[in-house]
Scaffold this active site. Structure first.
Site, PDB file in Angstrom:
ATOM      1  N   PHE A 180       0.738  -1.168   0.015  1.00 49.57           N
ATOM      2  CA  PHE A 180       0.083  -0.078   0.013  1.00 49.57           C
ATOM      3  C   PHE A 180       0.976   1.117   0.122  1.00 49.57           C
ATOM      4  O   PHE A 180       2.183   1.360   0.338  1.00 49.57           O
ATOM      5  CB  PHE A 180      -0.789   0.031   1.159  1.00 49.57           C
ATOM      6  CG  PHE A 180      -0.319   0.202   2.421  1.00 49.57           C
ATOM      7  CD1 PHE A 180       0.102   1.455   3.263  1.00 49.57           C
ATOM      8  CD2 PHE A 180      -0.105  -0.871   3.261  1.00 49.57           C
ATOM      9  CE1 PHE A 180       0.559   1.653   4.337  1.00 49.57           C
ATOM     10  CE2 PHE A 180       0.613  -0.936   4.406  1.00 49.57           C
ATOM     11  CZ  PHE A 180       1.036   0.351   5.018  1.00 49.57           C
ATOM     12  N   CYS A 181       0.374   2.131  -0.574  1.00 49.14           N
ATOM     13  CA  CYS A 181       0.896   3.681  -0.474  1.00 49.14           C
ATOM     14  C   CYS A 181       0.035   4.622  -0.408  1.00 49.14           C
ATOM     15  O   CYS A 181      -1.275   4.252  -0.033  1.00 49.14           O
ATOM     16  CB  CYS A 181       1.766   3.872  -1.557  1.00 49.14           C
ATOM     17  SG  CYS A 181       0.932   3.804  -3.173  1.00 49.14           S
ATOM     18  N   THR A 182       0.212   5.891  -0.578  1.00 48.96           N
ATOM     19  CA  THR A 182      -0.867   6.966  -0.099  1.00 48.96           C
ATOM     20  C   THR A 182      -1.883   7.045  -1.210  1.00 48.96           C
ATOM     21  O   THR A 182      -3.038   6.893  -0.703  1.00 48.96           O
ATOM     22  CB  THR A 182      -0.055   8.582  -0.197  1.00 48.96           C
ATOM     23  OG1 THR A 182       1.229   8.230   0.673  1.00 48.96           O
ATOM     24  CG2 THR A 182      -1.172   9.528   0.257  1.00 48.96           C
TER      25      THR A 182
END
Length: 319
Positions: A180-182
């Site tokens: 996951f990331c922003t």
């Protein structure tokens, strides 16, 4: 009170003429009083822009007139303050820099997981959950149980992935991986990289942390803390409500109340995270920029040199 609409978007698509897109796109943004950063490369577009709603929507409509960007998706958020003070259209080698040739999310990528299904996935003990963001982002919030690669830039992630014990067990069996990331863009490349390296079960959070916080109510959430964003909001929480963090204008790292109360904090000059690593001459220069910014603010003018924008936006929409 004037409100500013922020729109974040990215798309991996072949743009061999990307350099020719710069000038007319900049003209369109300026004509519509839109500020922010747009990155263009042969592999696509990545951006966060802000301004009056009618102006932002006009820029999005302009982009979608290009058949290659007709299905461009974007995320919206509102702010009482201008998130950006300048408009920049930059030509880049990559729209999010990983530095690994041949990785193309249009060819192979991880399996998208909707926010509603994310909790079940990362709750599986057989899944290795990886936060692909920078250490200062992870420091103010992440998902429970996620592995922190402790990197200072996204370009450092490939080396970490190649050495991470959790990804290379003694059994030789490649594990399930959830990333996951922003906003999603970094995971497009990181999951594509793992797939290219023979990992078959690779997943990533569709829409990123921001979509999760927008969608999942706090009482059902596995998110802990705040999510760092690359604009004047600095951080957001559930419902994308602006958080309590400030930004060090010198090192661009998020600051909490304890940081702001530290004797090492000086607005625009230093904070506990950077005071020891900046020279006196750098602090003097920062002090003068801060003084000019405060003068401009008192006159209700915009002083570009001390604007709140990050010096670099490694992943504008994908944060």
């Amino acid at each position: 009170m004037t409100e500013f609409l922020t729109a974040a978007f990215y798309k991996f698509v072949e743009l061999p003429d990307f350099a020719q897109l710069k000038a007319p796109l900049l003209t369109c943004c300026e004509a519509n009083d839109v500020k922010g950063t747009i990155l263009l490369a042969t592999e696509g577009i990545n951006s966060t822009i802000a301004g009056p709603a009618v102006g932002v929507h006009a820029v999005l409509a302009y982009l979608r007139r290009d058949p290659r960007l007709a299905d461009l998706q974007h995320k919206e958020a509102w702010s009482a303050k201008a998130p950006f003070y300048r408009m920049k259209v930059r030509l880049k080698r990559e729209i999010v820099t990983m530095g690994v040739p041949g990785i193309d999310p249009n060819l192979v990528v991880g399996t998208y997981v909707k926010p509603q299904d994310w909790n079940a996935l990362i709750g599986d003990p057989d899944v290795v959950v990886i936060d692909t963001r920078n250490d200062y982002e992870v420091g103010i919030g992440t998902f429970a149980g996620a592995v922190n690669p402790d990197i200072q830039s996204f370009a450092m992630l490939p080396q970490w992935l190649a050495q991470a014990p959790a990804l290379h067990p003694a059994t030789g069996k490649k594990p399930k991986v959830a990333m996951f990331c922003t906003g999603g863009i970094r995971c497009e490349k990181s999951t594509a990289l793992l797939r290219a390296q023979g990992f078959d079960e690779v997943f990533h959070l569709e829409g990123g942390i921001l979509k999760y916080l927008e969608t999942i109510p706090p009482e059902q959430s596995l998110w802990q803390g705040q999510c760092f964003v690359f604009d004047e909001r600095v951080s957001v929480g559930h419902g994308l409500i602006p958080g309590q963090h400030d930004l060090c204008r010198a090192c661009r790292q998020p600051l909490d109340d304890a940081d702001l109360a530290s004797p090492l904090f000086e607005a625009g000059v230093s904070c506990p995270k950077c005071h020891a690593i900046t020279r006196d001459i750098q602090k003097d220069g920062a002090r003068e920029r801060q003084r000019q910014w405060e003068l401009a603010k008192a006159r209700q003018q915009v002083h570009i040199g001390a604007s709140p924008e990050p010096k670099a936006m490694p992943a504008t929409a994908g944060r």
